[in-house]
Design a protein around this motif. Structure first.
Motif, PDB file in Angstrom:
ATOM      1  N   MET A   1     -53.323  44.208  34.213  1.00 49.40           N
ATOM      2  CA  MET A   1     -53.759  44.813  32.964  1.00 49.40           C
ATOM      3  C   MET A   1     -54.066  46.290  33.236  1.00 49.40           C
ATOM      4  N   LEU A  32     -52.780  44.840  25.051  1.00 49.10           N
ATOM      5  CA  LEU A  32     -52.685  43.371  25.038  1.00 49.10           C
ATOM      6  C   LEU A  32     -51.301  42.906  24.624  1.00 49.10           C
ATOM      7  N   GLU A  36     -48.613  43.918  29.563  1.00 51.26           N
ATOM      8  CA  GLU A  36     -48.364  43.031  30.700  1.00 51.26           C
ATOM      9  C   GLU A  36     -47.030  43.342  31.369  1.00 51.26           C
ATOM     10  N   ARG A  37     -46.049  43.714  30.571  1.00 53.52           N
ATOM     11  CA  ARG A  37     -44.710  44.013  31.096  1.00 53.52           C
ATOM     12  C   ARG A  37     -44.709  45.225  32.031  1.00 53.52           C
ATOM     13  N   ALA A  39     -47.636  46.335  33.760  1.00 56.05           N
ATOM     14  CA  ALA A  39     -48.864  46.337  34.568  1.00 56.05           C
ATOM     15  C   ALA A  39     -48.616  46.661  36.032  1.00 56.05           C
ATOM     16  N   ASP A  40     -47.423  46.392  36.540  1.00 58.07           N
ATOM     17  CA  ASP A  40     -47.143  46.630  37.958  1.00 58.07           C
ATOM     18  C   ASP A  40     -46.637  48.047  38.246  1.00 58.07           C
TER      19      ASP A  40
END
Length: 162
Positions: A1, A32, A36-37, A39-40
């Motif tokens: 996140m 939100l 997430e797609r 987050a890395d």
């Protein structure tokens, strides 16, 4: 996140603050929904821009062709515009209509130049789509440069504090 600052508290009777058309950070709701797609990703500025553009595209405030990021490749647009996936004959993006051929795109990050050339006739397609690619890549270059500058500045500040 992705990390977000705590939102400002608003009194119940006070008007809600207006959001600028280009906020620098995504809202908690946008993170939100789309975050997430991304987050890395190490580049938080890129991640935030991807989230903001996903949200703006979903709200039909921008078209996919106006984005300075690519949600497919999760990169700045100028870094992946040469991908065959970005050839769209129907709209004329990376396409020479007279030759019915793909146009190549060269992006020079040092000079910040963007060149679009037909692979057959070696001419630049004089179309709205080609002008759009050039504008988008230049804006993407500027955003990526600003992101790198901010990262270096943050690293220098952190090492000076240590």
């Amino acid at each position: 996140m992705l990390p977000l600052s705590h939102p400002d508290r608003i009194e119940p009777d006070s008007p809600r603050p207006r959001r600028s058309s280009h906020p620098s950070r995504p809202s908690a709701t946008e993170v939100l929904r789309y975050g997430e797609r991304y987050a890395d990703l190490r580049d938080q500025h890129l991640a935030h821009t991807l989230i903001l553009e996903d949200a703006r595209e979903e709200r039909e405030e921008i078209s996919a062709h106006e984005r300075i990021t690519c949600h497919v490749h999760r990169r700045w647009a100028h870094e992946c515009i040469a991908s065959p996936m970005h050839v769209i004959p129907v709209t004329g993006h990376r396409w020479c209509r007279p030759c019915e051929a793909e146009a190549s795109v060269a992006v020079d990050e040092v000079t910040r130049s963007v060149t679009v050339v037909c692979t057959r006739c070696r001419q630049t397609p004089e179309t709205a789509a080609t002008r759009q690619i050039t504008r988008t890549c230049r804006a993407s270059l500027a955003a990526a440069h600003e992101s790198r500058r901010a990262r270096v500045q943050a690293q220098n500040t952190a090492s000076a504090a240590a």
